[in-house]
Design an enzyme around this catalytic site. Structure first.
Site, PDB file in Angstrom:
ATOM      1  N   ASP A 333      47.755  66.593  46.537  1.00 58.92           N
ATOM      2  CA  ASP A 333      47.589  68.002  46.881  1.00 58.92           C
ATOM      3  C   ASP A 333      48.300  68.211  48.212  1.00 58.92           C
ATOM      4  O   ASP A 333      48.701  67.267  48.883  1.00 58.92           O
ATOM      5  CB  ASP A 333      46.099  68.327  46.991  1.00 58.92           C
ATOM      6  CG  ASP A 333      45.837  69.824  46.923  1.00 58.92           C
ATOM      7  OD1 ASP A 333      46.808  70.604  46.999  1.00 58.92           O
ATOM      8  OD2 ASP A 333      44.665  70.212  46.824  1.00 58.92           O
ATOM      9  N   ASN A 659      55.072  17.881  37.843  1.00 57.23           N
ATOM     10  CA  ASN A 659      54.236  16.688  37.979  1.00 57.23           C
ATOM     11  C   ASN A 659      53.730  16.195  36.631  1.00 57.23           C
ATOM     12  O   ASN A 659      53.745  14.986  36.334  1.00 57.23           O
ATOM     13  CB  ASN A 659      53.046  16.981  38.892  1.00 57.23           C
ATOM     14  CG  ASN A 659      53.465  17.203  40.338  1.00 57.23           C
ATOM     15  OD1 ASN A 659      54.611  16.960  40.698  1.00 57.23           O
ATOM     16  ND2 ASN A 659      52.539  17.680  41.150  1.00 57.23           N
TER      17      ASN A 659
END
Length: 849
Positions: A333, A659
């Site tokens: 607004d 890993n």
């Protein structure tokens, strides 16, 4: 009152039967509680709040250990201990407990930090205590409190009405009703459904218009709202960030299942013990799954929330921070964001547009005697003026967003008169005549002139209201039905000038990839004037156009529309939904009663601390200053939080993937397990610790420039590219350790353990930025934590813990070899970054166009 008896248990069907009986059941009166009574009840029965889905205390601790993988690992470890491997099992359990404890501590600290921030934005209720009307935080409301209700108030608990004046309540959150319900005192059958209990108001609802007083009958967990919340989990719709994390989690699950099965089968084929093979496979699965992700995300978001609070932005829902940073369209607004927010009355005019003091006097009677919703217009009318005599007020028809009018019946001189003030079109709708310098004439004679005057004033940036009157000599009450056959007496004009820096702030947001769009209930002329002043181009799209446009067509039409005018609350929500259908991440700034639906529907609902209670309650973010610059500052910090969280997800995933694949290959190459299960878990635990400080890290300016979202394909690409580099160097280390240095098993495991842990810490520093890592310094906290953990990792094989962990000290030449491989690993990643940046700066695909 009888001590120790919870009055909530006595309330039963409190909407049924006479009000005095309902009050006796809770040992209360219609005059409210004393402070002493309220304090005692609060201590005995706890705060008036509903919390579903938020884990605290021991429940939060238990959630750290409820992952299926963790539970299977614990079961297998216990089985291992039962067949004689007590030391190995005890170490594994200790690492699991330490990892869970770290996650619990981080999430608990993050939760407390957010609670402290949210306490700065309190929603209060007006209650009668010791005969005085006072504001108390909603959690401090107790059974028996007399609550005073007005437009914009949230209903703090389940209550029985004592009196009401045109009280309209939105209870859609509970019943799904599309329209507000009128509430009146009285008796309702006990078997009436919730929607039919019109003499009661309920927690989770809010007042749209009118006034009333009600006695609290149930609070907190005993309310109807708590029952509904428990059924649906009280969880808001998932944010874009949460949906991205869910997709990321599914990706990891698919990878984990395949690898887990393959590794377990391979070890069985190689003739290794079933328990050891299972523990090793499960430990790898734990290593691949980001167990610390909830804690890391919570810590990052709470740290972001604290930083945003320092910039006058309070976060009520942590998950909204990421969508705040991803926002591409901001609907706002004009009042207070594009304008100064200081409304001033500039003129009181007659119907012809000439100054008229009588119009100002009538406006002051209307504004000064109304008891409904206090608003900036009335404040401007009364500025510097003495309040009118209270005894002149006889009755009132409160303002609502359907009529868009406020009417007060007053004793004006010797005549009782209705004075109506509101939007000019709404006032004209109830007028038959107009007062002019020629006397009272039919309205149609001057309507065109009034409309021209209205358009000219609006085009100059004025907000214009109409004033009308109707004599009611014998009236003692007033209803909306009396608003007919009125006489237009004049116009009121107001000014709220644009902020001097509004255009600059809009430009700043545009450079950040956020399009600001004005959406207002004001008329098209005033909206267009403000839009031009702040640099928003184009003709406004009107509420009538939105109403006439099917949803599919609306989505197509609003792409280039920057201004929406004369819209009602439903149309605001439709515009917002249409923008989201176009792929935009939509923020909405609202502070009024009618903004609640749009605040709920937006990706990011934003309000201000001066907003009505229902707007603050609906918003995910509350601004302590209504300013687009504050929004821009908050967005920048939201993007920093998102960027740092994404660093953890990318680097941890690629390192874990590398890993796991490396160790899977090693199980096929080596005649022994490359790492013991306890070593795999310890590696995972140690390498996670630096990530707990990732929220403190710096972000490069280019990472904050555009809206972004979680891109699972980009994460997968990162994981495959940089994970492959990790695998290559892991296997190179394996070859050097096994066939060059011919290290014994314990030394091999110690060296590989160091290799895995230290390189993950190093690669975090390298891949946290697209720049050369020496040109983008990590935060001091992150750098020091990483350095400390690297030192601890290298020292472990030389410490008294080495033997229990199954490690042996590597010779210095072996460490030197690992250091050389680490340097080459950094160089390889730096070279790869030139062609495949770690952070591809994927901007959100959800734009407004």
């Amino acid at each position: 009152m009888e001590s120790g008896v919870d009055p909530r248990e006595r309330s039963g069907a409190f909407w049924a039967g006479p009000l005095p009986e309902a009050l006796r059941a809770i040992q209360a009166t219609d005059r409210g509680r004393s402070d002493a009574e309220a304090g005692r009840l609060r201590r005995e029965h706890g705060p008036n709040q509903v919390e579903v889905g938020r884990q605290r205390g021991w429940r939060l601790l238990l959630t750290q250990f409820t992952s299926p993988i963790i539970l299977i690992l614990v079961a297998a470890t216990v089985l291992s201990m039962a067949v004689g491997d007590l030391l190995d099992g005890a170490i594994i359990l200790a690492i699991i407990v330490a990892s869970g404890g770290l996650g619990f501590w981080q999430e608990r600290a993050a939760g407390r930090a957010v609670d402290a921030l949210q306490a700065r934005v309190r929603v209060c209720a007006e209650v009668i205590r010791d005969g005085r009307e006072v504001a108390v935080p909603v959690p401090e409301v107790v059974v028996g409190d007399l609550v005073v209700l007005g437009a914009g108030d949230v209903v703090p608990a389940d209550c029985r009405l004592v009196d009401a004046q045109r009280l309209q309540v939105d209870q859609s959150a509970l019943t799904g009703e599309a329209f507000p319900v009128e509430k009146t005192p009285g008796e309702i059958p006990a078997e009436a459904p919730l929607a039919g209990r019109t003499n009661a108001v309920w927690m989770g609802t809010h007042v749209v218009s009118g006034t009333g007083r009600a006695v609290v009958m149930r609070t907190g967990r005993d309310t109807a709202f708590a029952g509904v919340a428990a059924q649906v989990g009280a969880r808001p719709a998932a944010t874009g960030f949460q949906r991205g994390l869910t997709r990321f989690g599914l990706l990891l699950v698919r990878i984990m299942v395949v690898l887990l099965a393959a590794i377990f089968a391979a070890n069985l084929v190689l003739g290794r013990p079933i328990i050891d093979s299972l523990l090793f496979s499960l430990a790898l699965a734990v290593g691949l799954t980001p167990q610390m992700l909830p804690a890391i995300v919570a810590v990052s978001l709470s740290a972001g929330a604290r930083m945003m609070a320092a910039e006058r932005v309070i976060v009520k829902r942590l998950e909204a921070i990421e969508d705040f940073g991803a926002m591409t369209v901001l609907l706002t607004d004009k009042t207070g964001t594009l304008t100064t927010g200081t409304v001033t009355l500039t003129a009181s005019l007659d119907a012809s547009g000439r100054p008229d003091d009588e119009v100002g006097r009538l406006a002051r009677l209307n504004a000064g005697l109304q008891r409904g919703f206090h608003n900036p217009m009335d404040t401007a009318i009364m500025h510097g003026q003495p309040p009118p005599d209270e005894h002149l007020r006889i009755a009132e028809v409160p303002y609502d967003f359907t009529r868009k009018r406020l009417t007060v019946l007053v004793q004006d001189h010797d005549t009782r008169t209705l004075i109506t003030k509101g939007a000019l079109s709404s006032v004209l709708d109830v007028c038959a005549t107009a007062r002019t310098d020629r006397g009272v004439v039919p309205l149609d004679e001057i309507r065109d002139g009034v409309q021209r005057c209205f358009e000219e004033l609006s085009a100059q940036g004025h907000r214009v209201l109409g004033i009308a009157v109707r004599p009611r000599p014998d009236a003692t009450t007033a209803t909306s039905a009396d608003e007919t056959g009125m006489t237009l007496v004049g116009l009121l004009t107001f000014q709220d000038p644009p902020k001097s820096d509004a255009a600059q702030a809009i430009g700043r947001l545009a450079r950040m990839g956020i399009a600001v769009r004005l959406i207002t209930g004001d008329n098209r002329h005033a909206a267009a004037h403000i839009a031009r002043e702040v640099g928003l181009a184009g003709e406004p799209m009107l509420g009538a156009d939105i109403a006439a446009c099917p949803d599919a067509d609306l989505t197509a039409r609003i792409g280039d529309t920057a201004v929406f005018a004369e819209v009602d609350p439903t149309q605001k929500e439709r515009v917002l939904t249409a923008l989201r259908a176009r792929g935009a991440v939509v923020g909405f700034i609202g502070d009024g009663i009618n903004d609640s639906p749009a605040l709920h529907a937006a990706d990011v609902g934003i309000s201000v601390d001066t907003a009505v209670d229902v707007a603050k309650q609906a918003a995910a973010i509350v601004l302590l200053e209504k300013s687009l610059d504050v929004v821009a500052d908050g967005v920048r910090l939201g993007r920093r939080t998102f960027t740092n969280t994404l660093k953890y997800i990318r680097v941890n995933t690629s390192a874990s993937f590398g890993n796991v694949v490396s160790m899977s290959a090693a199980t096929l190459i080596l005649p022994f397990l490359p790492l013991l299960p306890r070593q795999v878990l310890l590696l995972n635990f140690l390498s996670d610790i630096p990530y707990t400080t990732i929220s403190t890290d710096h972000a490069d300016p280019e990472q904050l420039q555009h809206p972004r979202t979680v891109d699972v394909r980009a994460i997968r690409r990162f994981m495959l590219v940089y994970g492959t580099i990790s695998i290559a160097f892991d296997l190179a280390a394996l070859a050097v350790l096994r066939w060059w240095w011919h290290t014994p098993t314990d030394v091999f495991r110690a060296a590989w353990f160091i290799q895995f842990t230290v390189t993950e810490i190093i690669v975090l520093m390298v891949l946290r930025t697209n720049r050369a890592f020496l040109r983008s310094r990590p935060s001091t906290t992150l750098l020091c934590t990483g350095a400390l953990l690297a030192a601890v990792t290298v020292a472990l094989p030389y410490s008294p813990l080495a033997r229990p962990l199954g490690l042996a000290p590597p010779p210095l030449p072996v460490l030197a070899t690992l250091a050389a491989l680490g340097a080459m690993y950094v160089a390889a990643n730096e070279l790869t970054k030139r062609w495949i940046p770690p952070d591809r700066l994927i901007t959100t695909s959800r734009s407004a166009r």
